[in-house]
Scaffold this motif. Structure first.
Motif: not given
Lengths: 226, 118
Positions: A64-68, A78-92
């Motif tokens: 969809t356009k918003p995802v694109a 575009p990627k099929r699977i999108v996942k948010e991974l909470r992590c520490s600021a240092e790691f990010a």
């Protein structure tokens, strides 16, 4: 909240490996990648830090356009699977959008990790399979009651069936975490990670692999590798 | 068990191709490494191959021998690094894939005919 570093992947199945001394390791193989960082959540902008990971290609016509737009911003397909991974600021801080997650940087061999996945769905299941009830005797005149669970409560007191009683119902297809699996081998070229022990879900099922949240730590809070 | 191509690739990397070919009914000598503390020694187990389970890197085979008139069976993981070498002593003629009937037989009956052409 679990902010341990991790990666998403697909379960390929189980096999066994030999260590040089001949011990057999029973492993689950996960294809974790190539996983790219799609974007980041930052403390300043979003109030928390996280990495947004993308895995496997998605056709442009299915996007969809918003995802694109999200992917266009990061200048990637575009990627099929999108996942948010909470992590520490240092790691990010170590990752930028567009970067491919490297398995050898994330995990070390011998390390304890947790795996989250969705178990295989078994549909509506009776009590014998779902709760390991014993059922009834097959003989001595048992009639149409062989796989039943028996009594579900008393009569006048309390006059109702108590909540959370084990009965038939949907079994499987639930999110389950398996803790403290040992990393047996990493193949960063093929994006494979092999863990000692079983993991939830079917073959090709999506799993999330994270550093063990209850893994034993050495003094100073550093993760022990053995 | 079905394995995906990617799994098969991992498994095929574990295979040991240098081991000799042998069949059910053959008499083999297995030189098996036994680890005791930090030392290891080699133990030889000779007997008739009772069964083979062919499953890629997970293959196993079972060897039966008589030790002081007591039947001893040992299952080996075929591609294990602990197997030092396999010698095929003789080839047998059998008409079964699994020779479990040998367990019930004793003495002259519990023999397997040698293959002439081998």
């Amino acid at each position: 909240m679990n902010t341990n570093p991790g990666i998403i992947g697909r379960k390929l199945g189980c096999t066994q490996l030999f260590t040089p001394d001949g011990t057999i390791q029973r492993v689950s193989v996960i294809e974790a990648g190539p996983v790219v960082v799609v974007s980041k959540r930052t403390q300043e902008k979003d109030g928390y830090s996280a990495l947004i990971l993308g895995f496997e290609e998605r056709k442009a016509k299915h996007t969809t356009k918003p995802v694109a737009g999200i992917f266009a911003k990061a200048n990637m397909t575009p990627k099929r699977i999108v996942k948010e991974l909470r992590c520490s600021a240092e790691f990010a801080a170590g990752y930028e959008p567009g970067q491919v997650m490297k398995l050898e940087d994330l995990f070390t061999i011998g390390q304890k990790v947790d795996v989250r996945g969705t178990t295989r769905g078994r549909g509506f299941t009776g009590v014998m399979r779902r709760w390991n009830f014993k059922g009834f005797v097959r003989t001595h005149g048992t009639h149409e009651y062989k796989r039943h669970g028996g009594s579900i409560g008393t009569n006048m007191t309390p006059g109702r069936t108590l909540p959370n009683l084990k009965m038939g119902g949907q079994y499987g297809d639930e999110t389950v975490s398996v803790l403290n699996l040992k990393v047996a081998r990493i193949d960063s070229e093929k994006h494979l990670i092999m863990l000692e022990g079983g993991i939830p879900g079917s073959k090709n099922g999506l799993v999330l692999v994270r550093h063990g949240i209850k893994a034993p730590r050495a003094k100073g809070g550093k993760l022990r590798t053995k | 068990m079905n394995t995906s191509l990617k799994l098969a690739e991992i498994e095929s990397a574990q295979l040991r191709s240098e081991l000799p070919e042998f069949r059910v009914g053959d008499t083999v000598r297995i030189h098996y490494k036994i680890v005791e503390g930090d030392k290891d020694r080699i133990q030889v187990f000779q007997g008739i191959v009772l069964k083979r389970r062919r499953a890629g890197s997970r293959s196993t085979f079972t060897v039966r021998k008589l030790s002081f008139n007591i039947g001893v069976e040992r299952t080996f993981v075929q591609h294990s690094p602990r197997i030092d070498k396999i010698e095929v002593v003789s080839h047998g003629v059998v008409r079964r894939a699994k020779l479990f009937y040998l367990r019930d037989l004793k003495g002259k009956k519990a023999r397997v005919r040698d293959r002439k052409d081998a």
